[in-house]
Scaffold this motif. Structure first.
Motif, PDB file in Angstrom:
ATOM      1  N   ALA A  50      41.727   8.751 119.668  1.00 33.97           N
ATOM      2  CA  ALA A  50      41.438   9.983 120.663  1.00 33.97           C
ATOM      3  C   ALA A  50      40.064  10.440 120.695  1.00 33.97           C
ATOM      4  CB  ALA A  50      42.229  11.079 120.466  1.00 33.97           C
ATOM      5  N   TYR A  51      39.327  10.312 119.452  1.00 32.86           N
ATOM      6  CA  TYR A  51      38.157  10.754 119.355  1.00 32.86           C
ATOM      7  C   TYR A  51      37.074   9.598 119.879  1.00 32.86           C
ATOM      8  CZ  TYR A  51      33.236  11.552 117.378  1.00 32.86           C
ATOM      9  OH  TYR A  51      32.083  11.508 117.074  1.00 32.86           O
ATOM     10  N   TRP A  52      37.492   8.234 119.827  1.00 36.21           N
ATOM     11  CA  TRP A  52      36.835   7.270 120.203  1.00 36.21           C
ATOM     12  C   TRP A  52      36.724   7.248 121.808  1.00 36.21           C
ATOM     13  CZ3 TRP A  52      38.953   1.487 121.250  1.00 36.21           C
ATOM     14  CH2 TRP A  52      38.020   0.938 121.527  1.00 36.21           C
ATOM     15  N   MET A  53      38.108   7.746 122.466  1.00 35.01           N
ATOM     16  CA  MET A  53      38.186   7.514 124.044  1.00 35.01           C
ATOM     17  C   MET A  53      37.347   8.839 124.578  1.00 35.01           C
ATOM     18  SD  MET A  53      40.157   5.436 125.440  1.00 35.01           S
ATOM     19  CE  MET A  53      39.623   4.014 124.546  1.00 35.01           C
ATOM     20  N   LYS A  54      37.250  10.035 123.767  1.00 34.15           N
ATOM     21  CA  LYS A  54      36.702  11.096 124.125  1.00 34.15           C
ATOM     22  C   LYS A  54      34.916  10.697 124.348  1.00 34.15           C
ATOM     23  CE  LYS A  54      35.271  15.693 123.215  1.00 34.15           C
ATOM     24  NZ  LYS A  54      34.914  16.516 121.700  1.00 34.15           N
ATOM     25  N   GLN A  55      34.492   9.871 123.034  1.00 34.76           N
ATOM     26  CA  GLN A  55      33.203   9.759 123.123  1.00 34.76           C
ATOM     27  C   GLN A  55      32.788   8.695 124.259  1.00 34.76           C
ATOM     28  OE1 GLN A  55      30.554  10.636 121.249  1.00 34.76           O
ATOM     29  NE2 GLN A  55      32.199  12.193 120.820  1.00 34.76           N
ATOM     30  N   LEU A  56      33.605   7.650 124.660  1.00 32.22           N
ATOM     31  CA  LEU A  56      33.388   6.716 125.890  1.00 32.22           C
ATOM     32  C   LEU A  56      33.467   7.473 126.961  1.00 32.22           C
ATOM     33  CD1 LEU A  56      35.992   3.736 124.945  1.00 32.22           C
ATOM     34  CD2 LEU A  56      33.277   3.951 125.190  1.00 32.22           C
ATOM     35  N   LEU A  58      32.090  10.167 127.659  1.00 35.90           N
ATOM     36  CA  LEU A  58      30.844  10.938 127.565  1.00 35.90           C
ATOM     37  C   LEU A  58      29.792   9.688 128.566  1.00 35.90           C
ATOM     38  CD1 LEU A  58      30.317  12.676 124.257  1.00 35.90           C
ATOM     39  CD2 LEU A  58      30.853  13.716 126.577  1.00 35.90           C
ATOM     40  N   PHE A  59      29.965   8.614 128.256  1.00 37.80           N
ATOM     41  CA  PHE A  59      29.038   7.666 128.995  1.00 37.80           C
ATOM     42  C   PHE A  59      29.506   6.769 130.266  1.00 37.80           C
ATOM     43  CE2 PHE A  59      28.279   7.574 124.271  1.00 37.80           C
ATOM     44  CZ  PHE A  59      26.758   7.516 124.305  1.00 37.80           C
ATOM     45  N   ASP A  60      30.647   7.508 130.559  1.00 37.40           N
ATOM     46  CA  ASP A  60      31.364   7.095 132.149  1.00 37.40           C
ATOM     47  C   ASP A  60      30.209   7.558 133.302  1.00 37.40           C
ATOM     48  OD1 ASP A  60      32.876   6.226 134.041  1.00 37.40           O
ATOM     49  OD2 ASP A  60      34.317   7.764 133.974  1.00 37.40           O
TER      50      ASP A  60
END
Length: 63
Positions: A50-56, A58-60
């Motif tokens: 979930a943390y990784w998806m949240k960080q990804l 941010l770069f969308d």
């Protein structure tokens, strides 16, 4: 030289693999108790995913 390798064997068999031996013995008494470790790893994975998806997100570029 042979004593060195026996020392490594003693380290692993007697000390480092002790938690696995305890889990193996616990499995005979309590299936749920023995699988707590697996559930813990699954929960950690879910939080990190979930943390990784949240960080990804941010770069969308369309975000």
């Amino acid at each position: 030289m042979k004593d060195f390798f026996y020392g490594i064997q003693d380290l692993f068999v007697d000390y480092l693999f002790a938690p696995y031996d305890m889990l193996r013995e616990l499995q005979l008494d309590s299936w749920f108790g023995a699988n707590v470790v697996s559930w813990l790893f699954i929960a950690i994975f879910a939080v990190l995913f979930a943390y990784w998806m949240k960080q990804l997100s941010l770069f969308d570029p369309e975000h």
